[in-house]
Scaffold this motif. Structure first.
Motif, PDB file in Angstrom:
ATOM      1  N   ALA A  65       0.827  -1.213   0.000  1.00  0.00           N
ATOM      2  CA  ALA A  65       0.000   0.000   0.000  1.00  0.00           C
ATOM      3  C   ALA A  65       0.862   1.264   0.000  1.00  0.00           C
ATOM      4  CB  ALA A  65      -0.922  -0.002   1.209  1.00  0.00           C
ATOM      5  N   LYS A  66       2.116   1.128   0.402  1.00  0.00           N
ATOM      6  CA  LYS A  66       2.999   2.308   0.433  1.00  0.00           C
ATOM      7  C   LYS A  66       3.204   2.862  -0.979  1.00  0.00           C
ATOM      8  CE  LYS A  66       5.310   0.702   4.634  1.00  0.00           C
ATOM      9  NZ  LYS A  66       6.425  -0.113   5.166  1.00  0.00           N
ATOM     10  N   ILE A  67       3.025   2.015  -1.990  1.00  0.00           N
ATOM     11  CA  ILE A  67       3.084   2.505  -3.379  1.00  0.00           C
ATOM     12  C   ILE A  67       1.969   3.529  -3.593  1.00  0.00           C
ATOM     13  CG2 ILE A  67       2.668   1.839  -5.795  1.00  0.00           C
ATOM     14  CD1 ILE A  67       4.041  -0.806  -5.242  1.00  0.00           C
ATOM     15  N   MET A  68       0.761   3.189  -3.135  1.00  0.00           N
ATOM     16  CA  MET A  68      -0.383   4.094  -3.324  1.00  0.00           C
ATOM     17  C   MET A  68      -0.209   5.375  -2.510  1.00  0.00           C
ATOM     18  SD  MET A  68      -2.241   2.623  -5.419  1.00  0.00           S
ATOM     19  CE  MET A  68      -2.395   0.985  -6.104  1.00  0.00           C
ATOM     20  N   ILE A  69       0.336   5.213  -1.299  1.00  0.00           N
ATOM     21  CA  ILE A  69       0.524   6.383  -0.434  1.00  0.00           C
ATOM     22  C   ILE A  69       1.554   7.333  -1.068  1.00  0.00           C
ATOM     23  CG2 ILE A  69       1.308   7.146   1.848  1.00  0.00           C
ATOM     24  CD1 ILE A  69       0.298   4.416   2.959  1.00  0.00           C
ATOM     25  N   TYR A  70       2.651   6.769  -1.535  1.00  0.00           N
ATOM     26  CA  TYR A  70       3.703   7.607  -2.149  1.00  0.00           C
ATOM     27  C   TYR A  70       3.197   8.227  -3.453  1.00  0.00           C
ATOM     28  CZ  TYR A  70       8.495   8.958  -3.475  1.00  0.00           C
ATOM     29  OH  TYR A  70       9.636   9.658  -3.812  1.00  0.00           O
ATOM     30  N   LEU A  71       2.426   7.458  -4.206  1.00  0.00           N
ATOM     31  CA  LEU A  71       1.858   8.009  -5.439  1.00  0.00           C
ATOM     32  C   LEU A  71       0.992   9.224  -5.106  1.00  0.00           C
ATOM     33  CD1 LEU A  71       1.248   7.882  -8.492  1.00  0.00           C
ATOM     34  CD2 LEU A  71      -0.683   6.384  -7.935  1.00  0.00           C
ATOM     35  N   GLY A  72       0.164   9.098  -4.050  1.00  0.00           N
ATOM     36  CA  GLY A  72      -0.677  10.229  -3.641  1.00  0.00           C
ATOM     37  C   GLY A  72       0.170  11.456  -3.352  1.00  0.00           C
ATOM     38  N   VAL A  73       1.301  11.244  -2.708  1.00  0.00           N
ATOM     39  CA  VAL A  73       2.188  12.358  -2.381  1.00  0.00           C
ATOM     40  C   VAL A  73       2.773  12.959  -3.668  1.00  0.00           C
ATOM     41  CG1 VAL A  73       4.390  12.925  -1.273  1.00  0.00           C
ATOM     42  CG2 VAL A  73       2.703  11.543  -0.056  1.00  0.00           C
ATOM     43  N   LEU A  74       3.231  12.098  -4.583  1.00  0.00           N
ATOM     44  CA  LEU A  74       3.804  12.596  -5.844  1.00  0.00           C
ATOM     45  C   LEU A  74       2.762  13.385  -6.637  1.00  0.00           C
ATOM     46  CD1 LEU A  74       5.786   9.434  -7.083  1.00  0.00           C
ATOM     47  CD2 LEU A  74       6.732  11.483  -5.990  1.00  0.00           C
ATOM     48  N   GLU A  75       1.504  12.967  -6.517  1.00  0.00           N
ATOM     49  CA  GLU A  75       0.435  13.630  -7.275  1.00  0.00           C
ATOM     50  C   GLU A  75       0.024  14.971  -6.657  1.00  0.00           C
ATOM     51  OE1 GLU A  75      -2.435  10.414  -7.581  1.00  0.00           O
ATOM     52  OE2 GLU A  75      -1.587   9.792  -9.512  1.00  0.00           O
ATOM     53  N   ASN A  76       0.461  15.211  -5.423  1.00  0.00           N
ATOM     54  CA  ASN A  76       0.054  16.437  -4.742  1.00  0.00           C
ATOM     55  C   ASN A  76       1.176  17.421  -4.450  1.00  0.00           C
ATOM     56  OD1 ASN A  76      -2.940  16.498  -3.886  1.00  0.00           O
ATOM     57  ND2 ASN A  76      -2.323  14.351  -3.650  1.00  0.00           N
ATOM     58  N   TYR A  77       2.411  16.952  -4.554  1.00  0.00           N
ATOM     59  CA  TYR A  77       3.547  17.820  -4.215  1.00  0.00           C
ATOM     60  C   TYR A  77       4.659  17.601  -5.246  1.00  0.00           C
ATOM     61  CZ  TYR A  77       1.536  17.843   0.565  1.00  0.00           C
ATOM     62  OH  TYR A  77       0.718  17.951   1.651  1.00  0.00           O
ATOM     63  N   ASP A  78       5.522  18.606  -5.400  1.00  0.00           N
ATOM     64  CA  ASP A  78       6.711  18.444  -6.255  1.00  0.00           C
ATOM     65  C   ASP A  78       7.673  17.459  -5.608  1.00  0.00           C
ATOM     66  OD1 ASP A  78       5.958  20.184  -8.155  1.00  0.00           O
ATOM     67  OD2 ASP A  78       7.115  21.897  -7.346  1.00  0.00           O
ATOM     68  N   LEU A  79       8.334  16.660  -6.432  1.00  0.00           N
ATOM     69  CA  LEU A  79       9.279  15.680  -5.892  1.00  0.00           C
ATOM     70  C   LEU A  79      10.384  16.373  -5.085  1.00  0.00           C
ATOM     71  CD1 LEU A  79      10.113  12.721  -5.679  1.00  0.00           C
ATOM     72  CD2 LEU A  79      11.257  12.922  -7.888  1.00  0.00           C
ATOM     73  N   SER A  80      10.810  17.555  -5.549  1.00  0.00           N
ATOM     74  CA  SER A  80      11.888  18.249  -4.826  1.00  0.00           C
ATOM     75  C   SER A  80      11.435  18.624  -3.408  1.00  0.00           C
ATOM     76  CB  SER A  80      12.341  19.492  -5.587  1.00  0.00           C
ATOM     77  OG  SER A  80      11.228  20.310  -5.823  1.00  0.00           O
ATOM     78  N   TYR A  81      10.162  18.970  -3.240  1.00  0.00           N
ATOM     79  CA  TYR A  81       9.633  19.279  -1.908  1.00  0.00           C
ATOM     80  C   TYR A  81       9.525  17.994  -1.081  1.00  0.00           C
ATOM     81  CZ  TYR A  81       6.361  20.818   1.705  1.00  0.00           C
ATOM     82  OH  TYR A  81       5.763  21.087   2.913  1.00  0.00           O
ATOM     83  N   VAL A  82       9.020  16.935  -1.702  1.00  0.00           N
ATOM     84  CA  VAL A  82       8.835  15.653  -0.998  1.00  0.00           C
ATOM     85  C   VAL A  82      10.174  15.156  -0.463  1.00  0.00           C
ATOM     86  CG1 VAL A  82       8.086  13.247  -1.271  1.00  0.00           C
ATOM     87  CG2 VAL A  82       6.850  15.073  -2.453  1.00  0.00           C
ATOM     88  N   ARG A  83      11.232  15.375  -1.235  1.00  0.00           N
ATOM     89  CA  ARG A  83      12.555  14.855  -0.851  1.00  0.00           C
ATOM     90  C   ARG A  83      13.098  15.511   0.416  1.00  0.00           C
ATOM     91  NH1 ARG A  83      16.293  13.047  -5.236  1.00  0.00           N
ATOM     92  NH2 ARG A  83      17.576  12.770  -3.384  1.00  0.00           N
ATOM     93  N   LYS A  84      12.516  16.652   0.803  1.00  0.00           N
ATOM     94  CA  LYS A  84      12.930  17.265   2.074  1.00  0.00           C
ATOM     95  C   LYS A  84      12.443  16.442   3.260  1.00  0.00           C
ATOM     96  CE  LYS A  84      12.835  21.989   0.446  1.00  0.00           C
ATOM     97  NZ  LYS A  84      12.023  23.143   0.278  1.00  0.00           N
ATOM     98  N   PHE A  85      11.407  15.639   3.038  1.00  0.00           N
ATOM     99  CA  PHE A  85      10.788  14.889   4.137  1.00  0.00           C
ATOM    100  C   PHE A  85      10.954  13.373   4.001  1.00  0.00           C
ATOM    101  CE2 PHE A  85       8.473  18.805   3.390  1.00  0.00           C
ATOM    102  CZ  PHE A  85       8.567  19.404   4.636  1.00  0.00           C
ATOM    103  N   ILE A  86      11.211  12.918   2.777  1.00  0.00           N
ATOM    104  CA  ILE A  86      11.340  11.469   2.524  1.00  0.00           C
ATOM    105  C   ILE A  86      12.417  11.279   1.464  1.00  0.00           C
ATOM    106  CG2 ILE A  86      10.128   9.327   1.904  1.00  0.00           C
ATOM    107  CD1 ILE A  86       7.478  10.998   2.110  1.00  0.00           C
ATOM    108  N   GLY A  87      13.457  10.498   1.792  1.00  0.00           N
ATOM    109  CA  GLY A  87      14.531  10.276   0.831  1.00  0.00           C
ATOM    110  C   GLY A  87      14.207   9.180  -0.183  1.00  0.00           C
ATOM    111  N   VAL A  88      15.202   8.827  -0.982  1.00  0.00           N
ATOM    112  CA  VAL A  88      15.049   7.732  -1.952  1.00  0.00           C
ATOM    113  C   VAL A  88      16.274   6.805  -1.866  1.00  0.00           C
ATOM    114  CG1 VAL A  88      13.485   8.844  -3.608  1.00  0.00           C
ATOM    115  CG2 VAL A  88      15.937   9.248  -3.795  1.00  0.00           C
ATOM    116  N   THR A  89      16.783   6.670  -0.665  1.00  0.00           N
ATOM    117  CA  THR A  89      17.983   5.859  -0.440  1.00  0.00           C
ATOM    118  C   THR A  89      17.571   4.493   0.108  1.00  0.00           C
ATOM    119  OG1 THR A  89      19.102   7.894   0.197  1.00  0.00           O
ATOM    120  CG2 THR A  89      20.204   5.836   0.781  1.00  0.00           C
ATOM    121  N   PRO A  90      18.191   3.413  -0.368  1.00  0.00           N
ATOM    122  CA  PRO A  90      17.856   2.101   0.207  1.00  0.00           C
ATOM    123  C   PRO A  90      18.122   2.073   1.711  1.00  0.00           C
ATOM    124  CG  PRO A  90      19.203   1.846  -1.762  1.00  0.00           C
ATOM    125  CD  PRO A  90      19.173   3.318  -1.443  1.00  0.00           C
TER     126      PRO A  90
END
Ligand code: GLU
Length: 308
Positions: A65-90
C-alpha cells in the motif's frame, strides 16, 4: 519461453520452499495465514492474464500500500519538496527500525517504503485530505487496479492498531524532529496508514498494479491512470528500496522492480510490459515472501527480465 509456461515453472519451483518462510506474527491477525498457500498471477505485454494456485485468495497489502501512499504524495507535491521529508535511499536496517531513523540525515526517513517514510507520506496526504486521507488512497487503488470492490479489513486494521508500538514510537520521533507537522493527530494519521496497509488484494490485483506501472501508467484500455513520470519514479524506488534491506540481494537474484509486504504479497513490474502478483505468507528475515522471491527469480530467468 511463453508466459504461461514460465509462470507454471516458476510457481512449481517456488512451491518447494513453503517450509522456509516464517509467517509474520507481530500483527496477530497475520499469524493466522497458512504458509503453504501460494498464488501467482502474470500479465504479459499483450495484457493476457495467467494464474497459478490461489491467485484469487485475498490478503492484506501491508507495505505494498505504500506505493499508493507515495503516489498520492507525488500527485500532490513536487518531488523536490517531498525529498525534504522522505529520501530515496535504500535502507540498511529492518523496515520498522528506530535506529535507521535516528541515524538518517537530518532524521528524514531514507525512503517511502520503510514504515517511517510511509508514515511521513501519509502525514503529507493528511495536510491535503484531512479525515478523507484513507478514502483518497482507497479510491486511487481502486482506479489503478480496476477493482471497485477493493476495501480494507477492519479486523486486520484493529489487530495492527492494537499492536503497533514500534510504529507509534517512530511517529513520535518524527513529530519530535519536526518531520511531521506538530498539529497532526497521531492516532488519525496512524489510522489512515493502518487502513491502507489492511487493504485486501489478491495476486491478480497485484499483477494489474504491476502491469499499469510497467505500461508507463496506462491501464489495459490505454487510459493514463498514473502519470508516466510518476510510474517511472515508483518503479525506480521499487527497484532500489522495494524489498527493504534485502534490495541488493533481490537485485542480483531477480533484477525486476518489485515491492513486498509483510502480508506475504509481492508486486513486480518489468521494463517491457509484464506485471506480476505473487503471494505466500512465509517471510524471509527481511520481511519479504520467501516463496515470492523464488517465484520472481524464476520468472525473471525464464523470461530474461533482469534490468541489470
Ligand atoms: N503495516 C505494516 C507495518 O507497519 C507494514 C510493514 C510491511 O509490510 O513491511 O508494520
Amino acid at each position: 519461453m511463453e508466459l504461461d509456461e514460465a509462470l507454471q515453472d516458476a510457481y512449481q519451483y517456488g512451491c518447494q520452499f513453503t517450509d522456509q518462510g516464517v509467517v509474520a506474527d507481530y500483527i496477530p491477525e497475520l499469524a493466522k495465514e497458512d504458509p503453504h498457500r501460494v498464488g501467482a498471477a502474470a500479465i504479459g505485454p499483450d495484457d493476457r492474464l495467467f494464474t497459478m494456485g490461489d491467485a484469487e485468495y485475498k490478503f492484506s497489502a501491508q507495505s505494498i500500500a505504500k506505493i499508493m501512499i507515495y503516489l498520492g504524495v507525488l500527485e500532490n507535491y513536487d518531488l523536490s519538496y517531498v525529498r525534504k521529508f522522505i529520501g530515496v535511499t535504500p535502507s540498511s536496517k529492518p523496515f520498522n527500525s528506530i535506529l535507521e531513523l535516528e541515524l538518517s540525515h537530518h532524521k528524514v526517513p531514507v525512503n517511502p517504503f520503510i514504515n517511517a517514510g510511509a508514515i511521513v507520506a501519509t502525514s503529507l496526504l493528511m495536510e491535503k485530505y484531512r479525515s478523507n486521507t484513507f478514502e483518497m488512497i482507497r479510491k486511487r487503488a481502486r482506479e489503478i487496479i480496476g477493482n471497485d470492490h477493493l476495501d480494507y479489513s477492519h479486523s486486520l486494521y484493529l489487530s495492527e492498531s492494537n499492536s503497533a508500538f514500534a510504529n507509534r514510537a517512530l511517529t513520535y520521533m518524527l513529530l519530535n524532529d519536526g518531520i511531521i507537522q506538530s498539529d497532526v493527530n497521531v492516532e488519525d494519521l496512524l489510522s489512515a496508514y493502518f487502513r491502507a496497509c489492511s487493504l485486501m488484494v489478491n495476486s491478480i490485483d497485484l499483477a494489474r498494479l504491476g502491469a499499469v506501472l510497467a505500461h508507463e501508467g496506462k491501464g489495459p484500455d490505454g487510459k493514463q491512470l498514473i502519470r508516466k513520470e510518476h510510474a517511472a519514479t515508483i518503479r525506480t524506488v521499487m527497484a532500489t528500496c522495494g524489498t527493504y534491506d534485502y534490495a541488493g540481494d533481490f537485485a542480483l537474484l531477480v533484477g525486476i522492480p518489485a515491492k513486498s509486504g509483510v502480508g506475504g504479497g509481492f508486486v513486480a513490474s518489468t521494463k517491457n510490459g509484464y506485471g506480476f502478483g505473487v503471494y505466500c505468507p512465509g517471510l524471509d528475515s527481511h520481511g519479504n515472501s520467501y516463496v515470492g522471491v523464488r517465484i520472481l527469480q524464476k520468472l525473471s530467468q525464464n523470461l530474461n527480465l533482469s534490468i541489470y
